[in-house]
Structure formats: C-alpha cells, structure tokens
Scaffold this motif. Sequence first.
Motif, PDB file in Angstrom:
ATOM      1  N   TYR A   1      -3.790  11.032  -1.297  1.00  0.00           N
ATOM      2  CA  TYR A   1      -4.795  11.923  -0.711  1.00  0.00           C
ATOM      3  C   TYR A   1      -6.184  11.686  -1.287  1.00  0.00           C
ATOM      4  CZ  TYR A   1      -1.368  14.777   1.733  1.00  0.00           C
ATOM      5  OH  TYR A   1      -0.406  15.220   2.589  1.00  0.00           O
ATOM      6  N   ARG A   2      -7.178  11.800  -0.391  1.00  0.00           N
ATOM      7  CA  ARG A   2      -8.600  11.775  -0.742  1.00  0.00           C
ATOM      8  C   ARG A   2      -9.204  13.069  -0.210  1.00  0.00           C
ATOM      9  NH1 ARG A   2     -11.703   7.521   2.470  1.00  0.00           N
ATOM     10  NH2 ARG A   2     -11.900   9.247   3.897  1.00  0.00           N
TER      11      ARG A   2
ATOM     12  N   SER B   1      -0.917   3.891  -7.526  1.00  0.00           N
ATOM     13  CA  SER B   1      -0.640   5.076  -6.705  1.00  0.00           C
ATOM     14  C   SER B   1      -0.025   6.235  -7.480  1.00  0.00           C
ATOM     15  CB  SER B   1       0.272   4.709  -5.541  1.00  0.00           C
ATOM     16  OG  SER B   1       1.551   4.329  -6.023  1.00  0.00           O
TER      17      SER B   1
ATOM     18  N   GLN C   1       0.830  -1.203   0.000  1.00  0.00           N
ATOM     19  CA  GLN C   1       0.000   0.000   0.000  1.00  0.00           C
ATOM     20  C   GLN C   1       0.868   1.258   0.000  1.00  0.00           C
ATOM     21  OE1 GLN C   1      -3.745   0.083   0.593  1.00  0.00           O
ATOM     22  NE2 GLN C   1      -3.393  -1.893  -0.361  1.00  0.00           N
TER      23      GLN C   1
ATOM     24  N   VAL D   1      -5.130   7.952   2.503  1.00  0.00           N
ATOM     25  CA  VAL D   1      -5.661   6.591   2.425  1.00  0.00           C
ATOM     26  C   VAL D   1      -4.660   5.724   1.675  1.00  0.00           C
ATOM     27  CG1 VAL D   1      -8.088   7.275   2.524  1.00  0.00           C
ATOM     28  CG2 VAL D   1      -6.958   7.098   0.319  1.00  0.00           C
TER      29      VAL D   1
ATOM     30  N   VAL E   1      -7.402  13.761   3.254  1.00  0.00           N
ATOM     31  CA  VAL E   1      -7.240  12.616   4.146  1.00  0.00           C
ATOM     32  C   VAL E   1      -6.333  11.615   3.442  1.00  0.00           C
ATOM     33  CG1 VAL E   1      -8.449  10.714   5.289  1.00  0.00           C
ATOM     34  CG2 VAL E   1      -9.553  12.934   5.091  1.00  0.00           C
TER      35      VAL E   1
ATOM     36  N   LEU F   1     -10.382  10.309  -4.691  1.00  0.00           N
ATOM     37  CA  LEU F   1      -8.933  10.429  -4.625  1.00  0.00           C
ATOM     38  C   LEU F   1      -8.523  11.618  -5.483  1.00  0.00           C
ATOM     39  CD1 LEU F   1      -7.884   6.684  -5.001  1.00  0.00           C
ATOM     40  CD2 LEU F   1      -8.093   8.023  -2.913  1.00  0.00           C
TER      41      LEU F   1
ATOM     42  N   GLN G   1       0.385   5.610   0.497  1.00  0.00           N
ATOM     43  CA  GLN G   1      -0.541   6.629   0.994  1.00  0.00           C
ATOM     44  C   GLN G   1      -0.751   7.719  -0.055  1.00  0.00           C
ATOM     45  OE1 GLN G   1      -2.015   6.653   4.317  1.00  0.00           O
ATOM     46  NE2 GLN G   1      -1.410   4.527   4.001  1.00  0.00           N
TER      47      GLN G   1
END
Length: 194
Positions: A42-43, A69, A38, A62, A60, A95, A40
């Motif tokens: 942004y959303r 990504s 995974q 996610v 946020v 996203l 990280q």
Amino acid sequence: MARHRIGPRWRDPRLAIGVLLVCVSAIASGALLAGPEQVQVYRAASTLLPGAALNESDLVLVGVPRGISSQYLQQSDLRRSGDKKLRSVVYEGELVARTAVQGETDDGCDVVVPLATRVPSSVERGDVVELWRVNATSAELVASQVMVVRLDTGQGSLGEPATAEVRIQRASVGDVLLVLGGDDGFVLVPGEQK
C-alpha cells in the motif's frame, strides 16, 4: 589432387554448441528483462495522520520487489486483523511502513484552538508543532509534540479568527483547556523538520 569427403554440416558439434548458446542466452535475457518478482503493497493516496483508521479507500496498491516488500503493509495485512490505526504520519505518495501501523487506539485527543497569529507557511496538515500560550506580557509552552490535523485561516465573511484543529496528548488536555477558558491566545511554532 585428393578430395576430402565432407559430411552433412548439421552433424558438426560446433553447430549444436552454437544453437545451445543462443537458446541459453535468450532464456537468460528474458529472465533479466522481466525484473524481480513484484509484490503488491500500500501507498498513501493522501496524507494520513496518527490515530486515523486505515481504509482501502485511503490507499493505493503498488508493486515493489519481493526483497523489500516485507517492510510495508500488504493487502493481506489490512484484511487480517480488523481495525488498523496509524502511529505516525504517512505523507501522500509514501509507502505505508509496517512500523507506522498500530492495532490499538491512539493516546491523542483532537482539540480546536483559536490562534493569536497567522500560521507560518511552512506548517501544514500532519506536521508536528509546539502549542504556545501568549498574552501581552509573556509566552509559555503549553504542549509539545502536537500534530496539526486541520488549519482554518479564518478568511470567512464574518471575520472569524484563524483556528487549528490539533491532536494533543491526553496529559496536556487540562493545560490547553485552562488557556481556552482565559483571554490568552495560542501560537503554533514549527517543531522538527520532516
């Protein structure tokens, strides 16, 4: 009757192969259950409009699979090059795509206009609409590709009219101000569906 001599079972190659298969399957199962790595990204915590500066408080973090990504804004992108502004609407929960972000100022201008009629219920913050000039005898398109920034229904106790704060292209500012200086009203007409 002849007796066969049976040696220790732990020396049997079938036992070693069986133990090896169990170990390999346990390792493979652990890797599969862990899922893809995974990253990280942004959303949007709320609807973000074009021209708005991106702040971490509006976003946020996610996790998404590493394979997809690169399409989305990551924490390092926001810190790396100072002010980032949006070039298109990002709705709450979406996203933030790299293509929705620009590094320079927006070409739009925010203007508050009085409305001659109620706004259709399908129009909300962030929608792209057309701005029409209306009077008793005619209607004329004043500006297209207008972004709704804020809607005020005018339900106050002083009977003020409904207004809309809209973002228009700078080329249309003169036309909008000309209508504001007269007695004609404005109507928001929904544009393309989202």
